[in-house]
Design a protein around this motif. Structure first.
Motif, PDB file in Angstrom:
ATOM      1  N   VAL A  86     -24.011 116.572  15.285  1.00  0.00           N
ATOM      2  CA  VAL A  86     -23.744 117.895  14.719  1.00  0.00           C
ATOM      3  C   VAL A  86     -24.059 117.907  13.226  1.00  0.00           C
ATOM      4  O   VAL A  86     -24.622 118.884  12.703  1.00  0.00           O
ATOM      5  N   ARG A 121     -26.209 116.164  11.666  1.00  0.00           N
ATOM      6  CA  ARG A 121     -27.629 115.968  11.375  1.00  0.00           C
ATOM      7  C   ARG A 121     -28.440 117.246  11.565  1.00  0.00           C
ATOM      8  O   ARG A 121     -29.624 117.289  11.220  1.00  0.00           O
ATOM      9  N   LEU A 122     -27.816 118.278  12.107  1.00  0.00           N
ATOM     10  CA  LEU A 122     -28.527 119.540  12.293  1.00  0.00           C
ATOM     11  C   LEU A 122     -28.864 120.169  10.941  1.00  0.00           C
ATOM     12  O   LEU A 122     -28.080 120.061   9.991  1.00  0.00           O
ATOM     13  N   THR A 176     -28.383 122.722   9.246  1.00  0.00           N
ATOM     14  CA  THR A 176     -27.617 123.916   8.913  1.00  0.00           C
ATOM     15  C   THR A 176     -27.491 124.028   7.395  1.00  0.00           C
ATOM     16  O   THR A 176     -27.647 123.036   6.676  1.00  0.00           O
ATOM     17  N   ASN A 229     -24.929 121.484   6.117  1.00  0.00           N
ATOM     18  CA  ASN A 229     -25.411 120.103   6.124  1.00  0.00           C
ATOM     19  C   ASN A 229     -26.446 119.863   5.035  1.00  0.00           C
ATOM     20  O   ASN A 229     -26.487 118.782   4.429  1.00  0.00           O
TER      21      ASN A 229
END
Length: 446
Positions: A182, A184-185, A187, A190
Motif C-alpha cells: 500500500v 509503495r503506491l 499516491t 506516499n
C-alpha cells in the motif's frame, strides 16, 4: 492479565486505535495493569501501571528496543541511539554522553539565547503567529548549531520543518496499516513521504560532509561522531548518518511540539499566564533569560513539566522481549511486542487528580516523581540523553518570550491533538501582543 474486548477479525483493535488513538490509549488502564491487545493479526501487551513500566524500562536487555514503533522508525530513521538494540546502545551512549554533560550546558544555553533572540526580533504587535512553525524554526536552529556546529542558512534547512511533518504523518500511516504494498503506491501522500525522506537524508549527508571537510574539533556531537572513540574505533559512514538523522528528528520535532503545546496551554489559562508574566518580570526585569536563572524560574519550569505530562512527545513506545520474560507475575514469550504509553500513564486519575486539567502547581514540592509515573523522556538506561538540554531550551524560551510578549488564542480557532505516535498540536495559531518593557534598574514599566 486481561484481554481487551472488541477485536475485529484480521484487524484486531487497529480501527479503534486509528479512529481516536489518544482516547484508546487512555482507556487501556480501565482493563487492567497488563492488557493483551490485537494489532491486526499480531498480539501485543500494553503495560498500564507505573510500577510495571518502571520494570520494563530498567530491564532494557530483556525488554529491548523493538516492536511496531521502532521497527518502522528504523526503516527511515536508521539505527541511531534512540532506536538501536541494547547490544549496541552502551557503546553509542558512552561516545555521545560528553556532548550533554552539565559542563557543556553553558555553551549550549548561550546558543539557545542567541537563537531565541533571532527568532523573536522580527515579531511585531498584532502579528498572527504560526506557533508550531516558529517553534520548529527555533529548535532546528538550536539543534544544528549546538550539536552539529552548522548554520541554518545552507540550502535545505529552511524546509526541514515541513519535511519532518510529512515524515511523521507518513510514519503514522505505516504504523497503522503495516502493508508495504500500500505504501509503495504512487499516491500523493506516499510521494510526499518519499520526497521528505530524501530531503532529510540529503540534509543529513550535507551536515556530515561539511564537518568532515572542516575537521573534528571535539566540541560538538558531529565531531564526536566522525572521530574515534576511546578505543580508537570510528563509526562507519552509515552509523554516523543514522546518529545525525536521529538527533535531527528528536531534537527538532519533539522539542518544537512541547513548546507549541506550552504556549497553547499558557494562552488558554489566563491565571497561569498572569503568574508567568509576574515571575519573569521579577526574575529577569526586562532582560533575556540565562542559564543561571533556571532555579529562580520556578513556575516556568513547572509549566514545562506539566506540559510534558499532558502532551508527552511520544504517545506510545514499544519494546520486544529478547527472551522469555515475566512482567508483573505474567509470563511473556520471547519476541513479544510490549507497549507502554506515556500519555496513558500521565492521565491516570489515581496518579494525577483531575488528570486532564493543566495545573503546573501540582509539581510544587516534588523533586522527583515516583518511578514510572512521569516518563516523557523514557527511563532506565534508555532514558533520553538530551532531557536536560531539552528542559533548558524550553524554560529559557518560555521565560524570554513571556518577558516581552503575550501569546493570545485566536477566537474561533480549535486546537486539537493530531498524529498517533507523536502528539502534535493541529491548528495552533496565536496573536502576538507586545508587553510593556520592564525597566532594568527601577523595575518600572515603560
Amino acid at each position: 492479565m486481561t484481554t481487551l474486548p472488541g477485536a475485529l477479525p484480521l484487524l484486531g483493535h487497529v480501527p479503534r486505535f486509528a479512529r481516536n488513538p489518544l482516547d484508546f490509549l487512555a482507556s487501556l488502564s480501565t482493563h487492567g495493569d497488563l492488557v493483551r491487545i490485537k494489532l491486526g493479526p499480531h498480539t501485543a501487551y500494553a503495560v498500564c501501571h507505573p510500577t510495571l513500566v518502571h520494570e520494563l524500562l530498567v530491564a532494557d536487555r530483556t525488554f529491548d528496543k523493538g516492536g511496531p514503533v521502532y521497527d518502522k522508525l528504523r526503516e527511515f530513521g536508521g539505527n541511531g541511539l534512540g532506536t538501536c538494540p541494547a547490544a549496541e546502545h552502551r557503546r553509542q551512549r558512552r561516545m555521545i554522553q560528553p556532548v550533554f554533560h552539565r559542563d557543556r550546558m553553558p555553551d549550549h544555553a548561550q546558543v539557545m539565547c542567541q537563537e531565541i533572540a533571532a527568532l523573536t526580533t522580527p515579531w511585531h504587535h498584532g502579528q498572527t503567529l504560526d506557533v508550531p512553525a516558529e517553534m520548529h524554526h527555533l529548535t532546528t536552529a538550536v539543534t544544528v548549531r549546538c550539536l552539529f556546529d552548522a548554520g541554518t542558512d545552507r540550502a535545505g534547512f529552511p524546509t526541514l520543518s515541513s519535511s519532518f511533518g510529512a515524515l511523521t504523518t507518513g510514519f503514522t500511516r505505516r504504523l497503522m496499516w503495516p502493508v508495504p504494498a500500500v505504501h509503495r503506491l504512487p499516491t500523493p501522500a506516499n510521494r510526499r513521504f518519499e520526497r521528505a525522506r530524501l530531503h532529510v537524508h540529503r540534509v543529513t549527508d550535507a551536515l556530515i560532509s561539511d564537518r568532515r571537510a572542516a575537521g573534528a574539533d571535539d566540541d560538538n556531537l558531529m565531531s564526536v561522531l566522525i572521530g574515534p572513540d576511546a578505543d580508537g574505533v570510528s563509526l562507519s559512514d552509515t552509523e554516523v548518518h543514522d546518529q545525525v538523522l536521529a538527533f535531527l528528528l528528536a531534537g527538532v520535532e519533539s522539542a518544537a511540539n512541547a513548546l507549541s503545546w506550552a504556549w497553547h496551554l499558557i494562552g488558554t489559562h489566563p491565571d497561569v499566564q498572569t503568574r508567568l508574566h509576574a515571575e519573569v518580570d521579577t526574575v529577569l526585569a526586562g532582560r533575556p533569560a540565562r542559564l543561571t536563572d533556571m532555579e529562580s524560574l520556578e513556575l516556568s519550569g513547572r509549566i514545562v513539566t506539566e506540559t510534558l505530562r499532558l502532551y508527552p512527545p511520544d504517545s506510545l513506545s514499544t519494546r520486544t522481549t529478547s527472551t522469555d520474560a515475566v512482567l508483573g507475575g505474567h509470563p511473556l514469550p520471547a519476541g513479544a511486542s510490549v507497549i507502554y504509553s506515556p500519555y496513558q500513564l500521565h492521565r491516570r486519575a489515581d496518579l494525577y487528580p483531575d488528570p486532564d486539567r493543566f495545573d503546573p502547581d501540582r509539581w510544587q514540592d516534588i523533586d522527583r516523581p515516583p518511578p514510572g509515573t512521569w516518563v516523557p523522556f523514557g527511563g532506565g538506561p534508555r532514558k533520553c540523553i538530551a532531557d536536560s538540554f531539552s528542559n533548558i531550551l524550553a524554560t529559557l524560551t518560555l521565560a524570554t518570550v513571556a518577558a516581552r510578549w503575550q501569546l493570545c488564542p485566536i477566537p474561533g480557532r480549535t486546537v486539537r491533538p493530531g498524529g498517533h505516535a507523536f502528539v502534535v498540536p493541529k491548528g495552533l495559531s496565536m496573536r502576538l501582543h507586545r508587553r510593556p518593557r520592564v525597566c532594568l534598574t527601577s523595575g518600572s514599566v515603560a
